[in-house]
Design an enzyme around this catalytic site. Sequence first.
Site, PDB file in Angstrom:
ATOM      1  N   ALA A  61      40.375  79.566  24.475  1.00 58.98           N
ATOM      2  CA  ALA A  61      39.453  80.471  23.793  1.00 58.98           C
ATOM      3  C   ALA A  61      40.260  81.295  22.795  1.00 58.98           C
ATOM      4  CB  ALA A  61      38.784  81.375  24.817  1.00 58.98           C
ATOM      5  N   GLY A 100      40.271  77.252  27.742  1.00 53.66           N
ATOM      6  CA  GLY A 100      39.000  76.709  27.279  1.00 53.66           C
ATOM      7  C   GLY A 100      39.147  75.310  26.706  1.00 53.66           C
ATOM      8  N   GLU A 103      38.975  73.101  29.547  1.00 51.22           N
ATOM      9  CA  GLU A 103      37.595  73.120  30.071  1.00 51.22           C
ATOM     10  C   GLU A 103      36.701  72.197  29.237  1.00 51.22           C
ATOM     11  OE1 GLU A 103      37.403  77.479  30.084  1.00 51.22           O
ATOM     12  OE2 GLU A 103      36.903  77.324  32.203  1.00 51.22           O
ATOM     13  N   GLU A 123      44.627  81.061  32.156  1.00 47.06           N
ATOM     14  CA  GLU A 123      43.850  82.306  32.066  1.00 47.06           C
ATOM     15  C   GLU A 123      44.373  83.404  32.982  1.00 47.06           C
ATOM     16  OE1 GLU A 123      42.627  79.300  31.960  1.00 47.06           O
ATOM     17  OE2 GLU A 123      40.876  79.202  30.639  1.00 47.06           O
TER      18      GLU A 123
HETATM   19  N1  CAA Z   1      43.813  82.700  20.757  1.00 47.66           N
HETATM   20  C1  CAA Z   1      44.192  83.329  19.622  1.00 47.66           C
HETATM   21  N2  CAA Z   1      45.406  83.202  19.067  1.00 47.66           N
HETATM   22  C2  CAA Z   1      46.275  82.409  19.699  1.00 47.66           C
HETATM   23  C3  CAA Z   1      45.960  81.728  20.887  1.00 47.66           C
HETATM   24  C4  CAA Z   1      44.657  81.895  21.417  1.00 47.66           C
HETATM   25  N3  CAA Z   1      44.249  81.262  22.530  1.00 47.66           N
HETATM   26  N4  CAA Z   1      47.038  81.022  21.282  1.00 47.66           N
HETATM   27  C5  CAA Z   1      47.997  81.242  20.357  1.00 47.66           C
HETATM   28  N5  CAA Z   1      47.539  82.074  19.411  1.00 47.66           N
HETATM   29  C6  CAA Z   1      48.249  82.522  18.213  1.00 47.66           C
HETATM   30  C7  CAA Z   1      49.469  83.368  18.557  1.00 47.66           C
HETATM   31  O1  CAA Z   1      49.110  84.725  18.731  1.00 47.66           O
HETATM   32  C8  CAA Z   1      50.350  83.135  17.354  1.00 47.66           C
HETATM   33  O2  CAA Z   1      49.837  83.926  16.313  1.00 47.66           O
HETATM   34  P1  CAA Z   1      50.812  84.594  15.253  1.00 47.66           P
HETATM   35  O3  CAA Z   1      51.520  83.445  14.586  1.00 47.66           O
HETATM   36  O4  CAA Z   1      49.921  85.386  14.388  1.00 47.66           O
HETATM   37  O5  CAA Z   1      51.738  85.449  16.076  1.00 47.66           O
HETATM   38  C9  CAA Z   1      50.054  81.692  16.985  1.00 47.66           C
HETATM   39  O6  CAA Z   1      48.784  81.380  17.582  1.00 47.66           O
HETATM   40  C10 CAA Z   1      51.088  80.690  17.484  1.00 47.66           C
HETATM   41  O7  CAA Z   1      51.281  80.901  18.872  1.00 47.66           O
HETATM   42  P2  CAA Z   1      52.743  80.835  19.541  1.00 47.66           P
HETATM   43  O8  CAA Z   1      53.684  81.655  18.746  1.00 47.66           O
HETATM   44  O9  CAA Z   1      52.553  81.174  20.975  1.00 47.66           O
HETATM   45  O10 CAA Z   1      53.093  79.300  19.316  1.00 47.66           O
HETATM   46  P3  CAA Z   1      53.835  78.269  20.269  1.00 47.66           P
HETATM   47  O11 CAA Z   1      53.858  76.996  19.545  1.00 47.66           O
HETATM   48  O12 CAA Z   1      55.081  78.868  20.808  1.00 47.66           O
HETATM   49  O13 CAA Z   1      52.857  78.087  21.540  1.00 47.66           O
HETATM   50  C11 CAA Z   1      50.788  77.727  22.698  1.00 47.66           C
HETATM   51  C12 CAA Z   1      51.589  77.515  21.396  1.00 47.66           C
HETATM   52  C13 CAA Z   1      51.426  76.958  23.854  1.00 47.66           C
HETATM   53  C14 CAA Z   1      49.389  77.225  22.465  1.00 47.66           C
HETATM   54  C15 CAA Z   1      50.785  79.241  23.027  1.00 47.66           C
HETATM   55  O14 CAA Z   1      50.371  79.960  21.898  1.00 47.66           O
HETATM   56  C16 CAA Z   1      49.878  79.647  24.145  1.00 47.66           C
HETATM   57  O15 CAA Z   1      50.227  79.528  25.304  1.00 47.66           O
HETATM   58  N6  CAA Z   1      48.691  80.168  23.813  1.00 47.66           N
HETATM   59  C17 CAA Z   1      47.792  80.743  24.764  1.00 47.66           C
HETATM   60  C18 CAA Z   1      47.024  79.722  25.498  1.00 47.66           C
HETATM   61  C19 CAA Z   1      46.047  80.384  26.412  1.00 47.66           C
HETATM   62  O16 CAA Z   1      46.324  81.350  27.099  1.00 47.66           O
HETATM   63  N7  CAA Z   1      44.845  79.830  26.446  1.00 47.66           N
HETATM   64  C20 CAA Z   1      43.832  80.320  27.289  1.00 47.66           C
HETATM   65  C21 CAA Z   1      42.995  81.284  26.545  1.00 47.66           C
HETATM   66  S1  CAA Z   1      41.847  82.038  27.594  1.00 47.66           S
HETATM   67  C22 CAA Z   1      40.586  80.987  27.710  1.00 47.66           C
HETATM   68  O17 CAA Z   1      40.617  79.887  27.256  1.00 47.66           O
HETATM   69  C23 CAA Z   1      39.450  81.667  28.392  1.00 47.66           C
HETATM   70  C24 CAA Z   1      38.315  80.959  28.956  1.00 47.66           C
HETATM   71  O18 CAA Z   1      38.309  79.882  29.430  1.00 47.66           O
HETATM   72  C25 CAA Z   1      37.064  81.737  29.010  1.00 47.66           C
END
Ligand code: CAA
Length: 692
Positions: A61, A100, A103, A123
């Site tokens: 998400a 997400g 999911e 999450e």
């Molecule tokens: N939403 C918004 N922005 C996100 C994001 C997300 N889910 N994941 C990453 N970003 C952004 C980061 O903030 C970063 O932004 P900036 O360049 O402006 O700083 C950019 O994307 C790149 O991210 P990383 O620097 O972390 O890049 P990476 O290549 O080292 O890692 C990744 C990539 C493995 C996807 C890592 O970003 C990550 O783990 N992201 C989070 C994943 C996550 O937690 N997903 C679950 C979200 S909650 C959900 O999905 C809820 C639900 O079911 C209801």
Amino acid sequence: MSVTFTKRGRIGIATVDNPPVNALSHAVRSGLVEAVAKADADPEVKALVLICAGRTFIAGADIREFGRPLEAPLLNNLVDDLEKSTKPFIAAIHGTALGGGLEVALACHFRIALPTARLGLPEVKLGILPGAGGTQRLPRLIGVEAALQMITEGNDIPAAKAKAIGLVDEIVEGELLMAALAFAEKVLDENRPIRRTGELIAKVENPAIFDETKAALAKRQRGFLAPQKCVDAVKLSTEYPIAEGSKLEYELCIGLMRGSQSKAQRHAFFAEREVAKVPGLPDDTAVRDVKTVAVIGPGAMGTGIALCFINVGIPVVLVGLDQPTLDKSIGTMRKILGSNVAKGSMTQEALDARIATVTPTTDYAALKDVDLVIEAVFEDMAVKKDVFAKLGNATKPGAILATNTSYLNIDELAETSGRPADVVGMHFFNPANVMRLLENVRGAKTAPDVLATVMKVGKTIKKVSVLSGVCDGFIGNRMLAKRSREGMFLLEEGATPWQIDKVLYDFGFAMGPYQVADLAGIDVQYAARQARWNLLSDREHKANIVDQLFALGRYGQKTGAGYYTYDDKRKATPDPATEQLILKHSAARGITRRKIDDTEIRERLIYAMINEGAKILEEGVAARPYDIDAVWMNGFGFPTYLGGPMFYADEIGLKTVYEALLKYSEQVGAEFFEPSPLLKKLALEGKGFYSK
Ligand code: CAA
């Protein structure tokens, strides 16, 4: 367009393109709902491939949308639409399918992945739970036990493991779209039945597993709400059909999302990424190549630092004074890596090969080709200056010379090397191979490309790198010193070490400061106090409980007694002798002891740190409050669910902190508690560190 819909023969293709990580923003959700509707409505389309452009499958998400009212279509509607389709839907995964994103993939009828893909539901790390069917579908697909582990730990797994546990149907090689189209054709040709994950049954063999997992998590992730709720949500999958279970799961998720813990954990996520960007240092600043590293000083710190590098494939030249200390260091590395062999995650051959990438030596001549040297010798200016003078000559031009000092002035060391532009601080935390924090320290003359390089190196060795300016103790230890000072004053005034330890334990730290002191060694604390003697105030000189323990040979765990006494299993027991020592000390100082309540202890310890944090910001030692919070959450055990000291201060309100500082200024002394001008200004304007 965030999502495009195209056709290749009888196969529809929905392509998500929302850089950088294809997060499920409102536009992506809407685009996917539309693409699904088109695929369903178009008689020519017999199957649909869901694929992503760029570096990754949907990584979750859009975390930036959390905390705002969610706009329809919700992710839950999208996954329902996907799953109920009567045409086979295939998720084609590369990069990371997270949260997400997974999911969405779970709601598709088939999942294929490249060998390099990783899948997970992280999450819980954001203080929430998968709220779009993840806790309901994953146990149905891979079993309750495996799902509980993935969901409560939040770690992602590689494609091969995902295949082994039934999370993906096939691992494909080569170009993903081609492979996905071929897979879709095969599904159609073979007339394979659609398998809806939500229609499977989540069976539980050991019904006690839910209570057992919760009890274990209460210990392992003490104070965190989300892991407990994740277990409750997975249990629902064994009790309700998918529709009802998903509804209840969503409610649990929303409850967590609105709570303070998730807000703090989301802050932690962004803080970690924000600190990687150094203000004033353009993104395209050139970096120097770092292919080989040298570590000077094979003690505990140097050994841990060397491990950080060899663990990511960067060979290390390890320089020591003599062979026995080098042998001991290599032995320690073998022992630490050996635990991986015992667990089965590493072979003995791989261990031997990794150790072979360390070149132990007593000769500085071995440094002539290295790209980065990290000095980790005894914390003494004269000793370190001697090393830096030698490094200036022994290394090639352009080699970066870093010091691991915790508080010495790196500008003095820089001058000694004769190459101050190449000198920088890289402050690791013990044990260096485990702790996530790396404080990089910018000297007065450090070159911009040196800074950019050490920040990048930090990422390579999987650290959270924070940049600090030069000052006594840098960001973390400078603030810690204020907390330690208040602890000593509180002991003099009436508190006991165990009372203070309990207050900080209850606050959320894993251990109290006196348990930590006993673990690290009272002798070490004594030496640090001596080294910083000239920087201490008169009252701090007189609050000499550490010196008294040291004189008694009570060095902590290593001698069986420090503040506490220890049995042979290192179990701590409050020691009446320590209490007597403190009572006598207070009497000798003419201080009438009083009963001090836990609130005063907590406020004096934490607010003293926050006030120092504000000074660190004022002076520009830290560029942003994010840097301070990242230091404390990753290096000093500040509970992530409170978001770090500066975030915490904003949450309780800077005015509250300011008023308490005024009170303690009167009570303890303005010298210790006078509010910093920045904190005062923000508090009086009704602002916070983050809402200036
Ligand atoms: N939403 C918004 N922005 C996100 C994001 C997300 N889910 N994941 C990453 N970003 C952004 C980061 O903030 C970063 O932004 P900036 O360049 O402006 O700083 C950019 O994307 C790149 O991210 P990383 O620097 O972390 O890049 P990476 O290549 O080292 O890692 C990744 C990539 C493995 C996807 C890592 O970003 C990550 O783990 N992201 C989070 C994943 C996550 O937690 N997903 C679950 C979200 S909650 C959900 O999905 C809820 C639900 O079911 C209801």
